[in-house]
Every structure is written in C-alpha cells, then in structure tokens.
Design a protein around this motif. Structure first.
Motif, mmCIF file in Angstrom:
data_model
loop_
_atom_site.group_PDB
_atom_site.id
_atom_site.type_symbol
_atom_site.label_atom_id
_atom_site.label_comp_id
_atom_site.label_asym_id
_atom_site.label_seq_id
_atom_site.Cartn_x
_atom_site.Cartn_y
_atom_site.Cartn_z
ATOM 1 N N GLN A 88 50.057 25.592 39.243
ATOM 2 C CA GLN A 88 49.332 26.391 38.258
ATOM 3 C C GLN A 88 48.329 27.311 38.946
ATOM 4 O O GLN A 88 48.191 28.488 38.584
ATOM 5 N N ASP A 89 47.643 26.799 39.961
ATOM 6 C CA ASP A 89 46.685 27.626 40.707
ATOM 7 C C ASP A 89 47.398 28.787 41.399
ATOM 8 O O ASP A 89 46.916 29.925 41.385
ATOM 9 N N ILE A 90 48.552 28.494 42.002
ATOM 10 C CA ILE A 90 49.311 29.546 42.691
ATOM 11 C C ILE A 90 49.774 30.600 41.692
ATOM 12 O O ILE A 90 49.661 31.807 41.939
ATOM 13 N N ALA A 91 50.287 30.149 40.556
ATOM 14 C CA ALA A 91 50.767 31.082 39.532
ATOM 15 C C ALA A 91 49.644 31.988 39.048
ATOM 16 O O ALA A 91 49.846 33.186 38.813
ATOM 17 N N SER A 92 48.453 31.433 38.918
ATOM 18 C CA SER A 92 47.310 32.214 38.431
ATOM 19 C C SER A 92 46.838 33.234 39.456
ATOM 20 O O SER A 92 46.275 34.274 39.098
ATOM 21 N N GLN A 93 47.052 32.933 40.733
ATOM 22 C CA GLN A 93 46.536 33.802 41.792
ATOM 23 C C GLN A 93 47.498 34.909 42.200
ATOM 24 O O GLN A 93 47.086 35.905 42.788
ATOM 25 N N ILE A 94 48.783 34.723 41.907
ATOM 26 C CA ILE A 94 49.764 35.734 42.322
ATOM 27 C C ILE A 94 49.507 37.041 41.575
ATOM 28 O O ILE A 94 49.368 37.072 40.360
ATOM 29 N N ILE A 95 49.422 38.115 42.348
ATOM 30 C CA ILE A 95 49.325 39.440 41.725
ATOM 31 C C ILE A 95 50.747 39.859 41.396
ATOM 32 O O ILE A 95 51.526 40.214 42.278
ATOM 33 N N GLY A 96 51.108 39.787 40.152
ATOM 34 C CA GLY A 96 52.503 39.999 39.783
ATOM 35 C C GLY A 96 52.723 41.290 39.029
ATOM 36 O O GLY A 96 51.917 41.694 38.198
ATOM 37 N N THR A 97 53.809 41.951 39.348
ATOM 38 C CA THR A 97 54.247 43.119 38.587
ATOM 39 C C THR A 97 55.677 42.857 38.154
ATOM 40 O O THR A 97 56.587 42.858 38.981
ATOM 41 N N HIS A 98 55.863 42.589 36.873
ATOM 42 C CA HIS A 98 57.195 42.284 36.360
ATOM 43 C C HIS A 98 57.835 43.547 35.811
ATOM 44 O O HIS A 98 57.208 44.290 35.060
ATOM 45 N N ILE A 99 59.079 43.787 36.196
ATOM 46 C CA ILE A 99 59.809 44.960 35.727
ATOM 47 C C ILE A 99 60.864 44.502 34.736
ATOM 48 O O ILE A 99 61.699 43.650 35.056
ATOM 49 N N MET A 100 60.808 45.038 33.531
ATOM 50 C CA MET A 100 61.835 44.753 32.531
ATOM 51 C C MET A 100 63.025 45.663 32.825
ATOM 52 O O MET A 100 63.006 46.856 32.519
#
Length: 540
Positions: free
Chosen positions: A388-400
């Motif tokens: 959960q900590d890792i998921a919260s920290q990842i700077i994510g850019t999701h492309i649809m």
C-alpha cells in the motif's frame, strides 16, 4: 491444520494454491482453463456485469472460487485466510464493489451519470463481507491498486520486476488477455492495458488452450520439418513429433502426445513460419492454407488473424506508452515478461515478431507475478501494508488506450500489417508520418534472464490439478418452443435444456458480448438474459 489459499483472478483463468500457514509450504496448485464470466476478455466481462447485473457476475466469480477450494481439498473449517490478486475489474467483481467507475472513460461521463470513484486500497475483511463466502469464516486479503484503473496485478508486475530499484528505462508486460504494461522513465511509471484478446493464452485459436499439460508450447525447424515441444505433467517442454508442416506427415514420433497449442506455441510457430516462408502475411503458403502440427492439430489463417490482432495490440500499447513519455522504443534498456505466456514464450522469438521492443538488449522472464504477490500477502500482513505504501508513492500516469489517439493510429497500422499484408518498410514509414516512435530491426542476441522455468515455480507436494471446466452455470426456466436454435447456434456447446425447459449455460464456455448468437436466435420474450440466475448445486 491451518490453511491459506492464494488466488490469481486472471482474465483468462484462475490460478490457486493451498498453503500450510504453519510451515508456509505450498501444498497443492489448481488452475482453471477459463474465467467463469462469459466472454473472451476483460471488456466482455465488464460488459456482462454492467448489462446483466454485477450480482450475477459476482455470484459466478465466488462460485468459481468455491470450486477451487474443493479442488484444493480445503474444507470450510480449515481455511484461515484467503488472498486474491488481479486486475481492478476481476477484483471488484469478486468483492462486490461497483465497477461503473471502471466502465466509463473520462471525467465528464462519470459526472454526467453521477458515478463515484471507488476506493481500492489494501484491506483485510472477514469473509462474511463477501456474499457467498460466509460459511468459510476466514480473513480475505486484498492488495491495493495504484489508481482505480491500475490494479493489483499491474502493481505486482512493477514490484516483482525490480524496475523500481533501477535507473534503467524499462518496460514490463504481462502477456495475457488484458496485457497490462508499465514503462518506467526516471521516476515516472506510465501504465496501460491493451485488450489484446485471449490468443496469446491459447484461446480464440481453434486448437488453442491455456498453458497446461499436453499443450504444444514451442517449435523448432529441423531440415524443413517442424519439431513440436509439448508441456509434460510437470509443465516442462518435452520433444514431441517431427512433422511436415505442409501435410501433417509424422517424420519422427516424439515422446508425448498433444491436445492443443498454447499462446506461446502460437508465437513460436509464427516466428518460425514467417522465417521459413510458410507464412507471407496475411496468407499461409501451404496447399490447404493450414500449418499442420502433431496429433492432427492445425493452425489456420483465421488463427493467424487472431494472433496478429493480439500481437499488434501489445506493440501498439508499447508505442503509445513511449509516445506519452516522449521517448523512442530504442531508448528502452530492459524488458520484463510476466504471466504464463511471458514465462513459456521463447523471448528471442517473441522479440523477432514484435512483442518486445526490437532494440532492447536485456530481457527477464518473471513468471506469474500476480499469484506470487497473492502468496506474499497471504503469509505476511506487513507485506500487504508495504505494498500500500509503494502504491501510494508511485508517480503514475495511466493511459486509457481506448481513447488515446496514439494507440488508435498505431493499432490501425498493426491491422494493416497483420491482416492486409502491408510491407514492414511501409509500416515504419507511416509510423514516422504519424509522429509515433519508430521501429528498429530486431537485434540478434539479446541477453535473456529466465528467472523461472514455470509460470508457477513451486506446485507443492500434491502437485498440479487442472480444472478443464470451471463448473459455473447460469440458469432460467423458459417457455421454450423446442426449436433449440439457441443450442444449435452456440459455437462452444455452452447451452443445454432439460425436460422442464430449464436452460443451463456453462459460463466458462460462453463467449458473452463477443457472440450473443443465442440471444439473436430466439424471440426476446422467450430467451432473455435479464432473467438468468446463478445456478447453485442445491437447485438440482
């Protein structure tokens, strides 16, 4: 005995393991060859749940899990903990969480239809909160999503690849029906998923099957003939027959029979067939337009199209991620392959036909990362909160990809290449014209790190058990005119009708939104899917 069960709720099939919680030893592994929901891919599954009710979809998912418990030989009083992993749609359906926020692309539509985004954080809940699992009185452990569209399976892929700990530009792909992928450039993770369809997992191919014992998984040419390699009961390839691919004549008998061909076998076959002019896109150059394999298994031009669409979707996804990140495909230093297809696939062959960026020199094959993470959080609550900590920290850019113009343009070119025979040189020219990342020529000798021999490295002392049929059904009683058109038009023999006019649909065989021939064949007042219910054994 205290047992836990870890499950990968995969789009094309479930993978489950029984684990002794005292010793942390894997005892038994069970896999299904299909998903319990009607349809061939995750979009079909979502369509089914949205149109016919998520309660119906949830009931099928839970019944499949209960069938897995039975196949694992786990009784309700023995089960202490259940962990699940998968993409957001599969996990949400299983938990009974609304998927409407996943079904609509764009904030405007969500606002228009008053759709609220659901929370998909890590959690541990009693099984009593999962309708249908009340009798088991166990904990249910669910890993987090990164964002609502980027699920636990993508997080598992990112973490198990090790890409977060590297400065390299790297791409990770789960080569399955939903084809989750992640591109890391500096500190940013770009994610997407291409509904590639199930061809890479052996489905939508006439003689296709998921990776399982007695399935063809690889090929080599020997003096113009085709050597088949077939998975044995330990899920390792054994030499099969040496066959004339133009006639099917057996030139040398192998050690093992085959029942079908896996998606990895399809990839290997295409690479060899293209290299030996058995295939000149879009045609198969044999007298009967079939490539003959062992045990009278054949590969047709229709199969070729299905495989081409899947390969094209994945390569278009890679192109789209790179375009979004502002890099070229040639900038990618390392590629990670996950899932059953990503494990059994010959990485060099996969690269030659475009499933891995051509210029990437380092390739690692990881196995089933989703099941691996399910197993980790089953055994360690601390690992769950770490994720959960890792998921919260990842700077994510999701492309649809469904709305990305880059994906649309790249995929149209892929279809022209695979289905119309557009020359590769012209393909590259049009990519440049569209200002998309360019394709290079495949390198000769990438370094391949095959970290596991099987997608599930440890099967347990009780071995691998394969559920050929998931055993989930929908049913309704109809005023049937006894024409049986619905049965006749069903391509997979999924429908039966008993003497009491009770229709039974084997949901794992049903192609769902992709087909709907039964709906069109019968009058709507007679055959209405809205009247279907989940069949329970006590109804017999």
């Amino acid at each position: 005995m205290r047992y836990g069960v870890a499950i990968d709720l995969g789009t094309s099939g479930y993978r489950a393991q029984k684990i002794d919680l005292n010793t942390q030893e894997i005892k038994r592994t069970v896999i299904t060859l299909r998903n319990p929901l009607p349809g061939a891919n995750v979009m079909d599954h979502m369509d089914f749940a949205i149109h016919y009710g998520q309660d119906l979809a949830h009931g099928l998912s839970v019944n499949a899990v209960k069938n897995l418990f039975q196949a694992l030989d786990v009784q309700s009083g023995e089960l202490d903990r259940l962990s699940v992993c998968g993409n957001p749609i599969q996990l949400s359906i299983f938990q009974g969480i609304s998927i409407e926020d996943l079904a609509y692309a764009g904030e405007r539509k969500k606002k228009k239809y008053h759709i609220e985004e659901q929370k998909r954080n890590a959690r541990i809940v009693p099984s009593s909160e999962i309708p249908g699992l009340e009798e088991f009185n166990c904990e249910v452990v669910v890993p987090p999503a990164i964002k609502h569209e980027v699920g636990a399976d993508a997080l598992a892929l990112i973490i198990k690849s090790g890409m977060l700990d590297s400065d390299q530009v790297s791409i990770a792909t789960d080569y399955g029906t939903n084809a989750e992928m992640a591109l890391k450039v500096k500190d940013i993770i770009y994610t997407g998923s291409a509904a590639a369809g199930p061809a890479l997992e052996g489905q939508q191919i006439k003689n296709g099957t998921l990776a399982s014992p007695f399935a063809i998984s690889d090929f080599e040419f020997e003096d113009g003939a085709l050597r088949n390699y077939v998975l044995n009961e330990e899920m390792k390839p054994d030499p099969g027959d040496l066959v004339d691919p133009k006639t099917g004549e057996i030139l040398e008998a192998g050690q093992i029979n085959a029942k079908g061909i896996t998606g990895t076998g399809v990839i290997a076959l295409l690479e060899k067939a293209l290299g030996h002019d058995l295939v000149v896109l879009p045609k198969i150059k044999t007298p009967d337009e079939l490539i003959h394999l062992q045990n009278k298994i054949t590969f047709s031009e229709r199969d070729l199209k299905e495989a081409g669409k899947a390969i094209g979707a994945i390569r278009a996804g890679h192109i789209t991620l790179c375009a979004t990140a502002g890099i070229e495909l040639t900038d990618i230093d390392a590629a990670y392959m996950a899932g059953a297809a990503g494990t059994y696939m010959d990485a060099k062959k996969a690269q030659k036909i475009g499933l891995i960026p051509y210029s990437t020199g380092n390739i690692a094959q990881l196995g089933n990362t989703s099941l691996a993470v399910a197993r980790e959080i089953l055994l360690s609550e601390g690992r769950l909160w770490e994720l959960q900590d890792i998921a919260s920290q990842i700077i994510g850019t999701h492309i649809m990809f469904a709305t990305a113009p880059e994906f649309r343009d790249a995929y149209v070119l892929e279809l022209a290449y695979w289905e119309e025979g557009m020359p590769f040189k012209m393909f590259k020219k049009y990519l440049k014209k569209k200002s998309l990342p360019s394709l290079d020529d495949p390198i000769d000798n990438p370094v391949v790190d095959k970290r596991v021999e099987r997608d599930i490295p440890v099967l347990g002392e009780e071995g691998l058990h394969v559920l050929e049929r998931v055993g989930t059904y929908m049913t309704m009683v109809v005023d049937c005119p006894e024409c049986k058109k619905c049965i006749k038009v069903c391509p997979n023999d999924a429908i039966t009708i008993d003497e009491e006019s009770r229709i039974m649909i084997s949901t794992d065989l049903c192609e769902g939104a992709h087909c709907q021939k039964c709906i069109r064949a019968c009058p709507p007042e007679k055959f209405n899917w809205a009247n279907l219910e989940v069949f329970k054994p006590e109804q017999e």
